[in-house]
Write an enzyme that holds these catalytic residues in place. Structure first.
Site, PDB file in Angstrom:
ATOM      1  N   GLU A  78      97.092  77.170 100.264  1.00 60.66           N
ATOM      2  CA  GLU A  78      98.077  76.702 101.253  1.00 60.66           C
ATOM      3  C   GLU A  78      99.276  76.289 100.428  1.00 60.66           C
ATOM      4  O   GLU A  78      99.265  75.211  99.821  1.00 60.66           O
ATOM      5  CB  GLU A  78      97.528  75.480 101.997  1.00 60.66           C
ATOM      6  CG  GLU A  78      96.375  75.771 102.907  1.00 60.66           C
ATOM      7  CD  GLU A  78      96.826  76.375 104.228  1.00 60.66           C
ATOM      8  OE1 GLU A  78      98.033  76.318 104.538  1.00 60.66           O
ATOM      9  OE2 GLU A  78      95.979  76.923 104.926  1.00 60.66           O
ATOM     10  N   CYS A 105     105.488  70.590 103.628  1.00 59.71           N
ATOM     11  CA  CYS A 105     105.558  72.029 103.361  1.00 59.71           C
ATOM     12  C   CYS A 105     106.223  72.783 104.510  1.00 59.71           C
ATOM     13  O   CYS A 105     106.891  73.785 104.290  1.00 59.71           O
ATOM     14  CB  CYS A 105     104.167  72.586 103.098  1.00 59.71           C
ATOM     15  SG  CYS A 105     103.017  72.213 104.434  1.00 59.71           S
TER      16      CYS A 105
HETATM   17  P1  NAD Z   1     101.307  71.319  92.690  1.00 64.92           P
HETATM   18  O1  NAD Z   1     101.015  72.763  92.865  1.00 64.92           O
HETATM   19  O2  NAD Z   1     102.013  70.879  91.459  1.00 64.92           O
HETATM   20  O3  NAD Z   1      99.953  70.454  92.802  1.00 64.92           O
HETATM   21  C1  NAD Z   1      98.992  70.655  93.813  1.00 64.92           C
HETATM   22  C2  NAD Z   1      97.607  70.326  93.276  1.00 64.92           C
HETATM   23  O4  NAD Z   1      97.340  71.181  92.162  1.00 64.92           O
HETATM   24  C3  NAD Z   1      97.467  68.904  92.748  1.00 64.92           C
HETATM   25  O5  NAD Z   1      96.135  68.484  92.895  1.00 64.92           O
HETATM   26  C4  NAD Z   1      97.806  69.050  91.280  1.00 64.92           C
HETATM   27  O6  NAD Z   1      97.250  68.026  90.483  1.00 64.92           O
HETATM   28  C5  NAD Z   1      97.169  70.395  90.979  1.00 64.92           C
HETATM   29  N1  NAD Z   1      97.821  71.077  89.865  1.00 64.92           N
HETATM   30  C6  NAD Z   1      99.071  70.921  89.398  1.00 64.92           C
HETATM   31  N2  NAD Z   1      99.304  71.726  88.345  1.00 64.92           N
HETATM   32  C7  NAD Z   1      98.154  72.409  88.139  1.00 64.92           C
HETATM   33  C8  NAD Z   1      97.749  73.407  87.206  1.00 64.92           C
HETATM   34  N3  NAD Z   1      98.589  73.875  86.275  1.00 64.92           N
HETATM   35  N4  NAD Z   1      96.490  73.874  87.304  1.00 64.92           N
HETATM   36  C9  NAD Z   1      95.656  73.423  88.251  1.00 64.92           C
HETATM   37  N5  NAD Z   1      95.980  72.490  89.154  1.00 64.92           N
HETATM   38  C10 NAD Z   1      97.221  71.989  89.108  1.00 64.92           C
HETATM   39  O7  NAD Z   1     102.110  70.909  93.991  1.00 64.92           O
HETATM   40  P2  NAD Z   1     102.789  69.514  94.280  1.00 64.92           P
HETATM   41  O8  NAD Z   1     104.134  69.491  93.658  1.00 64.92           O
HETATM   42  O9  NAD Z   1     101.837  68.418  93.984  1.00 64.92           O
HETATM   43  O10 NAD Z   1     102.902  69.598  95.876  1.00 64.92           O
HETATM   44  C11 NAD Z   1     103.985  70.139  96.518  1.00 64.92           C
HETATM   45  C12 NAD Z   1     103.734  71.563  96.933  1.00 64.92           C
HETATM   46  O11 NAD Z   1     102.624  71.647  97.801  1.00 64.92           O
HETATM   47  C13 NAD Z   1     104.919  72.092  97.719  1.00 64.92           C
HETATM   48  O12 NAD Z   1     105.194  73.398  97.307  1.00 64.92           O
HETATM   49  C14 NAD Z   1     104.421  72.063  99.146  1.00 64.92           C
HETATM   50  O13 NAD Z   1     105.073  72.946 100.016  1.00 64.92           O
HETATM   51  C15 NAD Z   1     102.977  72.411  98.949  1.00 64.92           C
HETATM   52  N6  NAD Z   1     102.198  72.024 100.136  1.00 64.92           N
HETATM   53  C16 NAD Z   1     101.708  73.018 100.942  1.00 64.92           C
HETATM   54  C17 NAD Z   1     101.028  72.677 102.102  1.00 64.92           C
HETATM   55  C18 NAD Z   1     100.476  73.732 103.019  1.00 64.92           C
HETATM   56  O14 NAD Z   1      99.616  73.423 103.818  1.00 64.92           O
HETATM   57  N7  NAD Z   1     100.938  74.964 102.936  1.00 64.92           N
HETATM   58  C19 NAD Z   1     100.828  71.329 102.425  1.00 64.92           C
HETATM   59  C20 NAD Z   1     101.343  70.360 101.572  1.00 64.92           C
HETATM   60  C21 NAD Z   1     102.023  70.720 100.420  1.00 64.92           C
END
Ligand code: NAD
Length: 495
Positions: free
Chosen positions: A258, A292
């Site tokens: 997502e 998001c």
């Molecule tokens: P992110 O991708 O940096 O982190 C998301 C999750 O992945 C966290 O648990 C984080 O610790 C983990 N993560 C981060 N880097 C990682 C890596 N290299 N390897 C493995 N895991 C890793 O995202 P964010 O900045 O925390 O959140 C914002 C993003 O999430 C935005 O793009 C937003 O649109 C998206 N989002 C999507 C939805 C949806 O339902 N489509 C809902 C909420 C947020």
């Protein structure tokens, strides 16, 4: 508020692995801060390889027990968990606000909606029906399509909805009969601790749900490579989604993501501007735009453009910024310092590309909260396609406004391929039913809402297309993503 009062309201942070709460772990620890004050809330233990492997081992054991638990029993436990969340919603909301920043009322709505999401998934557990298919050849007794839980799941979630995002995954995976190792965002761990506690108190067997935090890339690598883990489900950015999808493909594991969005809003010529503004200002700036499905690019019919821009910017600039625990706060801080720096970069880049910053565009020092991560609600006009904000998700309190002359032009601009590959949510305002249906078909998004912003409902599937991911959560579809679908066919044994 005195920092000690904050720390008192905040739960002790711990990992939950195989039935034990661990307050220290081999990966060290990190601090958790209130983004509105900078105050220290707690220390988060971080899992190292030992704890991560132990969590995956526990999930393997838990799965063997949980998959054979009757669907009705799973449903009862999950519904009890949802009831406990409602009972504890005020306390959970306070913790959520302290660590994430959103206003308390938004936080409490999040907790209650998350309970509803778990309820809907719990009820779906009763309806995992297979079906029979008529044989095409003579002599076959039956063909049957059967479903079963696919195995232990690693669930990784972002920090912007610290209860809702884990609840979407836990509700569906647990209802389907899967065990889960949950890794929420390290910025907002307290909410997840309380959520997991609700489910354990409701009777969920200890080894069916583990909670870990750690260095994210190490956590995902270790869990994906562990033989017990069958699927990874991520809510996060497109970049991390692509990285995990690749790793899962190499390891032969299922993946669903997502991911980010960049939602357009088309305000048609026949729309009522008062209504559009009344709905759009709170929709844009809720959770400081860290949503998001947040509306980002407003395409406004030429007739309304000047009026919309002026009134939207004026309303944005009047929003009351403050600590989420203060009753009159309409917008809280950004959740972490990285977002603050990134927002400033989006604004500076847009300005350098010739865009006009109509309001906001800078960090704000809220009186009494000078260390808070506040960014002014920002409205940008005339941003060209070359500006970064038109190509990447800003994920903050920023909207762009553009004029259009024909609906074809507005649809093309909203879809903007290939420069803007997202496809999560899209919105439009019109009184004309034919136009509404046309937009429903033409807008390239997993979710299209006309005349409102309510795409996130427990009963409806939520998910994107294109770069926004391939996951579906909530609705009946949410649970299906945690099932293996198998074929069974039977013929009589003839000598
Ligand atoms: P992110 O991708 O940096 O982190 C998301 C999750 O992945 C966290 O648990 C984080 O610790 C983990 N993560 C981060 N880097 C990682 C890596 N290299 N390897 C493995 N895991 C890793 O995202 P964010 O900045 O925390 O959140 C914002 C993003 O999430 C935005 O793009 C937003 O649109 C998206 N989002 C999507 C939805 C949806 O339902 N489509 C809902 C909420 C947020």
């Amino acid at each position: 508020m005195h920092p000690q009062d904050l720390a008192d309201a905040y739960p002790p942070l711990a990992l939950h692995i195989g039935g034990a709460w661990l307050h220290a772990a081999s990966g060290g620890q990190r601090e958790v801060h209130d983004p509105a004050t900078g105050a220290l809330l707690g220390h988060l233990p971080l899992a190292g390889t030992t704890e991560l492997n132990a969590a995956a081992d526990a999930a393997a054991l838990g799965f063997e027990r949980w998959r054979h638990t009757l669907p009705l029993q799973r449903c009862d436990i999950l519904r009890r968990g949802a009831a406990l969340m409602r009972e504890r919603a005020p306390a959970m909301a306070r913790v959520l606000t302290l660590e994430q920043g959103k206003p308390l009322a938004e936080a409490e709505r999040e907790v209650r909606l998350s309970a509803d999401i778990i309820d809907v998934q719990a009820e779906e557990a009763r309806r995992v029906h297979g079906h029979t298919v008529p044989p095409r050849l003579p002599g076959i007794l039956m063909h049957e399509v059967r479903h079963r839980p696919l195995g232990p799941v690693a669930a990784l979630t972002a920090w912007n909805f610290p209860v809702n995002l884990p609840a979407r995954k836990l509700g569906a995976a647990l209802a389907a009969g899967c065990s889960v190792v949950l890794k929420p965002a390290e910025e907002t761990p307290g909410s997840a601790v309380l959520l997991v506690q609700c489910l354990l108190d409701a009777g969920l067997p200890d080894d069916v749900l583990s909670l870990v935090f750690g260095e994210p890339a190490h956590v995902s690598r270790t869990l994906i490579d562990h033989p017990a883990i069958a699927k990874v489900s991520l809510t996060g950015s497109v970049a991390v989604g692509r990285e995990l999808a690749e790793h899962c493909a190499r390891a032969g594991k299922r993946f669903s993501g997502e991911l980010g969005g960049h939602a357009p809003v088309i305000v048609c010529d026949d729309a009522d501007l008062d209504t559009v503004l009344k709905l759009s200002v709170p929709a844009k700036f809720r959770n400081a735009g860290q949503v998001c499905a947040s509306p980002i690019r407003f395409f406004v019919a030429r007739r309304h453009h000047a009026g919309f821009l002026e009134r939207f910017a004026a309303a944005a600039s009047r929003l009351k910024l403050g600590h989420g625990l203060q009753a009159d706060t309409q917008m809280g801080p950004l959740t972490h310092a990285r977002r603050l720096a990134d927002m400033q970069h989006f604004v500076d880049d847009a300005r350098a590309h010739g865009a006009r910053i109509v309001t906001g565009g800078h960090r704000v020092a809220v009186p009494g909260l000078e260390h808070g991560l506040f960014f002014a609600p920002t409205v940008v006009a005339d941003a060209p396609l070359s500006a970064r904000v038109m190509r990447q998700e800003p994920f903050g309190p920023l909207a762009t406004v553009h004029a259009f002359d024909t609906l074809d032009e507005a649809i093309a601009a909203a879809n903007t391929l290939p420069e803007l590959p997202y496809g999560l949510a899209a919105y439009a305002f019109t009184r004309d039913l034919e136009t509404a249906h046309r937009l429903g078909d033409a807008l390239e998004a997993g979710m299209v809402a006309i005349n409102h912003y309510g795409v996130s409902q427990p009963e409806l599937p939520f998910g994107g297309i294109r770069a926004s991911g391939d996951g579906l959560e909530m609705g009946a579809e949410g649970l299906r993503t945690y099932l293996d679908t198998r074929t069974f066919t039977l013929a009589p044994h003839r000598a």
